[in-house]
Write an enzyme that holds these catalytic residues in place. Structure first.
Site, mmCIF file in Angstrom:
data_model
loop_
_atom_site.group_PDB
_atom_site.id
_atom_site.type_symbol
_atom_site.label_atom_id
_atom_site.label_comp_id
_atom_site.label_asym_id
_atom_site.label_seq_id
_atom_site.Cartn_x
_atom_site.Cartn_y
_atom_site.Cartn_z
ATOM 1 N N GLU A 470 0.851 -1.186 0.000
ATOM 2 C CA GLU A 470 0.000 0.000 0.000
ATOM 3 C C GLU A 470 0.894 1.246 0.000
ATOM 4 O OE1 GLU A 470 -2.074 -0.829 3.621
ATOM 5 O OE2 GLU A 470 -2.750 -2.732 2.788
ATOM 6 N N LEU A 499 -5.764 -2.436 -1.014
ATOM 7 C CA LEU A 499 -5.638 -2.311 0.441
ATOM 8 C C LEU A 499 -6.146 -3.600 1.094
ATOM 9 C CD1 LEU A 499 -6.807 0.848 2.448
ATOM 10 C CD2 LEU A 499 -6.172 -1.345 3.417
ATOM 11 N N GLU A 501 -4.127 -6.775 3.202
ATOM 12 C CA GLU A 501 -2.853 -7.403 3.576
ATOM 13 C C GLU A 501 -2.789 -8.864 3.148
ATOM 14 O OE1 GLU A 501 -4.469 -5.233 5.519
ATOM 15 O OE2 GLU A 501 -2.970 -3.637 5.446
ATOM 16 N N GLN A 523 2.051 -2.180 5.822
ATOM 17 C CA GLN A 523 2.276 -0.766 6.145
ATOM 18 C C GLN A 523 2.627 -0.520 7.610
ATOM 19 O OE1 GLN A 523 -0.868 2.299 5.186
ATOM 20 N NE2 GLN A 523 0.562 2.552 3.484
ATOM 21 N N TYR A 527 -0.992 -4.326 11.328
ATOM 22 C CA TYR A 527 -1.802 -4.867 10.232
ATOM 23 C C TYR A 527 -1.240 -6.170 9.677
ATOM 24 C CZ TYR A 527 -3.466 -0.192 10.934
ATOM 25 O OH TYR A 527 -3.922 0.944 11.530
ATOM 26 N N HIS A 572 -0.299 2.365 15.102
ATOM 27 C CA HIS A 572 0.933 2.747 14.417
ATOM 28 C C HIS A 572 2.148 2.572 15.309
ATOM 29 C CE1 HIS A 572 -2.490 4.788 12.574
ATOM 30 N NE2 HIS A 572 -1.886 4.430 11.464
#
Ligand code: TPP
Ligand code: MG
Length: 783
Positions: A470, A499, A501, A523, A527, A572
């Protein structure tokens, strides 16, 4: 006693079959269900009315008007269908005698013999677990012809001599038959099938060879309940997404619809309604009980895919005869009428009817043939019952991840030599990587710049290397790590994915099979979990289930870990690695600084290409753009990018750590962000007269065992500074490793809390901190 001559009772499997073959023809019935099904079949065949043809038809005549299936071919396929049925019965017999370990059969699905006949031997196949007849037809197509019955029987008894998995599982697979073995996880092979279809075309576009002909069709089959799995839905969507944009995708998806997923009914008409209107996936349907129709429709579908290089969905309506597996009592959830209705649609009866109607065989001849096939399968079953099994852990584990570190090192050294000045691969001949950042000439770099530069250098040397994921292409990655690669190497090798995985990793698995070197990006670490099975169940097991005859060369780049100053929150800043660390054979690299990242990435790529290693390359996001170590502006975290002629000398083997300092008071063992935190803590501790050495593990799987023990022994005091969570984190395994090795010194650990990470300053409350390392170190040294 022959079934044809003596009444409806079929001969039972032998009770005690020695190595010389079945001795008894009377005992050994295991399940009344299967015998009833067999009795019904035999009775129905006997009641077929013989064809009224004046002249016996020729072998090359069609089995019925307008069919492309000849009588001769139909007879061959019928033999495969019958052998397949007897394999199911043999599986249950072997199981009942403690010699067999697998009873999921193909009964009712034998129409897939026609599918194999409609395809070519060299069309790569990723098959449903009810593909016995397909496999037997493929085996007969090989040159020299394989004895597919023995292959399957060896699988049923988990024999070490079984040709694909060597007794590790019962799978359909063989490199000579171009059948790639599949796991038992529903639909998990479909993303790989999409990836393979994509990759055979992509390789051709790049002028590279694959193990398959240029016009091959990738075929992948699955059940009706499997269609509902999100993995299947994702794969179908990605196939559609590719075809919608005009990307070539020679993929034949085959749903063998028996109306059941174990005991759960598939709503009537569901498969058709969910599959027949997918954008750019052509829908075909056939009755799997009708061999001629299945052959004709499968031929049309295969031709469609082969000529147009566009995907098709072949929906084959079949029945399931007997329970889901030997242990499944289907009468618990199906009425006798339903079961009887399925046996009336038995594909063996269907083919017998075709042959009798065409005048090719009489009912008695059909039954004689049935009996002869049974004799053969029984004799072979008896023969394999006592075949040697895997006996030691070493035997079982041998194909998990065979590695040849010396060959990897030699490969890098050889590339260095080629890159010496004056040689064609010197600096001056290398493509310019990123036009703006990082710099084009060697120099000091951040972690992100070093990875970017290494990707560019490796792509220049490895024509099959693909970078995708991505946002990796046009944007160059969320953090700029893949910036410039699209411009330098083009959209054939650097591309943005949908998008999803699972599709990204499936694409990579297919690319690896096709002989390419995939470097996908997930990313963010969080994920990875959306698609973990593609690594855990697919990539990491392929070598194990194929005795290393198939490999998954793969380097997955995963930006991850925390310390982004409160930004991004948990998703993140995920700092959980447990799901990666327990996958047998998986390589997990985690560089902390640029020079290590470059060397380790080169090692991963070489190991993937040469040994088929499956590598996760975990990149600490917070260190991507870090420049300083102790003070603002000191540039202490920048390192020199090595030119190609130094790649041999600076090679970092898998499983080797990096030691900082030679302090005698304490060893701090750490990795990732912890390296920088620990080095800073060590400087503060030095002020207090505590001399530390810091070991960066660099590889989280396999751990740098020798380096770890050596560093621990050097001071006799170990502090593990672990940014992952206290439970299931890296410190657990480091300390266990020390204990297992008999380390008798003092050991302590500091780790992050068993928490998800919040936004803002609160994130510091749950993360490992520099101060915590210092405090623990003082406690440990002074205690
Ligand atoms: C991901 C996953 N979940 C559950 C299972 C257990 N399981 C094995 S087969 C099966 C039913 C599959 O039905 P279908 O796709 O229709 O194939 P069939 O057995 O009917 O041929 C289930 C639930 C599994 N193997 N994988
Ligand atoms: Mg089903």
């Amino acid at each position: 006693m022959s079934v044809a001559a003596a009444g409806p009772e079929p001969r039972s499997l032998p009770a005690d079959a020695g190595p010389d073959g079945p001795q008894s023809a009377t005992a050994g019935q295991n399940s009344p269900g299967e015998d009833i099904a067999e009795q019904r079949l035999v009775r129905a065949i006997r009641e077929l009315s013989a064809g009224q043809l004046a002249v016996k038809p020729a072998a090359y005549d069609p089995i019925q008007p307008d069919s492309g299936l000849s009588i001769a071919r139909a007879l061959e396929l019928f033999d495969a269908q019958m052998a397949c049925r007897h394999l199911d019965l043999a599986a249950r017999w072997l199981r009942a005698r403690g010699a067999g370990y697998y009873t999921i059969g193909s009964a009712g699905h034998e129409g897939n013999a026609a599918l194999a006949a409609a395809l070519r031997l060299t069309d790569p196949a990723l098959l449903h677990y009810r593909s016995g007849a397909f496999y037997l037809v493929r085996a007969a197509q090989a040159s020299p012809r394989r004895d597919g019955v023995t292959d399957v029987l060896l699988g049923l008894v988990a024999a070490a001599a079984e040709p694909i998995a060597g007794g590790r599982h019962k799978v359909f697979g063989h490199p000579e038959l171009h059948v790639i073995p599949q796991t038992s996880t529903i639909a998990s092979h479909l993303p790989r099938a999409v990836g393979l279809a994509f990759s055979v075309e992509r390789a051709a576009k790049l002028g590279l060879d694959t193990p398959w002909p240029r016009d091959c069709v990738v075929i992948s089959s699955f059940g009706d309940a499997s269609v509902n799995h999100s993995t299947a839905a994702g794969a179908l969507n990605t196939a559609s997404w590719c075809a919608y944009q005009g990307l070539p995708l020679p993929l034949l998806l085959v749903c063998e619809d028996n109306g059941l997923g174990i005991s759960v009914r598939t709503p009537s008409g569901w498969v058709e309604s969910t599959s027949s209107r997918r954008p750019k996936i052509k829908y075909f349907a056939a009755d799997g009980a009708d061999l001629a129709q299945t052959y004709d429709v499968a031929t049309a579908a295969a031709d469609w895919v082969r000529e147009r290089r566009s995907p098709a969905f072949l929906h084959v309506r079949v029945v399931r005869i007997g329970g889901h597996a030997g242990t499944d009592v289907e009468s618990a959830y199906r009425s006798p009428a339903e079961i009887a209705a399925d046996t009336a649609r038995d594909p063996l009866l269907g083919t017998a009817r075709l042959l009798v109607t065409a005048g090719a065989l009489t009912p008695a001849e059909v039954l004689d043939r049935y009996e002869a096939v049974k004799e053969r399968v029984l004799a072979l079953a008896a023969k394999v019952a006592g075949a040697p099994r895997l006996a030691t852990a070493e035997q079982v584990m041998a194909p998990i991840a065979p590695r040849r570190p010396a060959i990897v090192a030699a490969n890098l050294a050889a590339r260095s030599r080629q890159a010496l000045p004056g040689q064609p691969r010197g600096w001056q001949r290398r493509p310019r990587p990123a036009p703006s950042e990082p710099p084009e000439s060697p120099g000091v770099m951040t972690l992100a710049q070093g990875i970017n530069r290494t990707l560019a250098d490796e792509m220049a040397d490895r024509p099959g290397m693909l970078v995708f994921g991505e946002d990796v292409a046009r944007k160059g990655g969320v953090y700029g790590v893949t910036r410039g690669l699209l411009r330098t190497f083009g959209s054939g090798r650097v591309f943005d994915s949908p998008l999803d995985e699972q599709s990204i990793l499936g694409m990579a698995l297919g690319a690896g099979l096709a002989g390419l070197l995939p470097v996908p990006e997930i990313q963010y670490l969080a994920y990875f979990h959306n698609a973990a099975d593609q690594i855990r169940g697919e990539a990491a097991t392929l070598s194990f289930f194929s005795r290393a005859q198939y490999r998954n060369p793969l380097v997955v780049r995963v930006p991850g870990l925390a310390y982004q100053q409160g930004f991004g929150g948990h998703f993140h800043n995920d700092n959980g690695l447990a799901a990666l660390r327990d996958i047998p054979g998986l390589v997990v690299a985690c560089p902390a600084r640029s020079d290590d990242a470059s060397a380790m990435l080169r090692t991963c790529l070489a190991a993937a290409e040469l040994d088929g290693s499956v590598c996760i390359f975990l990149e600490p996001i917070a260190l991507y753009h870090e420049r300083d170590l102790y003070e603002a502006g000191d540039g202490g975290w920048l390192t020199q990018y090595e030119p190609p002629d130094r790649w041999g000398a600076t090679h970092v083997p898998i499983g080797r750590g990096r030691l900082y300092g030679s302090g005698q008071d304490l060893t701090i063992i750490t990795f990732g962000n912890g390296v920088r935190l620990s080095l800073r803590a060590a400087r503060m501790l030095a002020v207090d007269g505590i001399a530390c050495r810091v070991l960066d593990l660099r590889w989280l799987a396999p751990l740098p065992y020798e380096d770890l023990l050596r560093a621990a022994a050097a001071t006799g005091r170990v502090l593990v500074a672990d940014e992952t969570r206290r439970t299931g984190g890296i410190s657990e395994t480091v300390i266990t490793t020390l204990v297992d090795a008999g380390f008798t010194g003092r050991v302590a650990r500091v780790a992050s809390q068993d928490s998800f990470l919040p936004l803002g300053d609160a994130t510091a409350t749950v993360l490992l901190s520099e101060g915590a390392i210092e405090d623990a170190a003082r406690d440990l040294v002074r205690a």
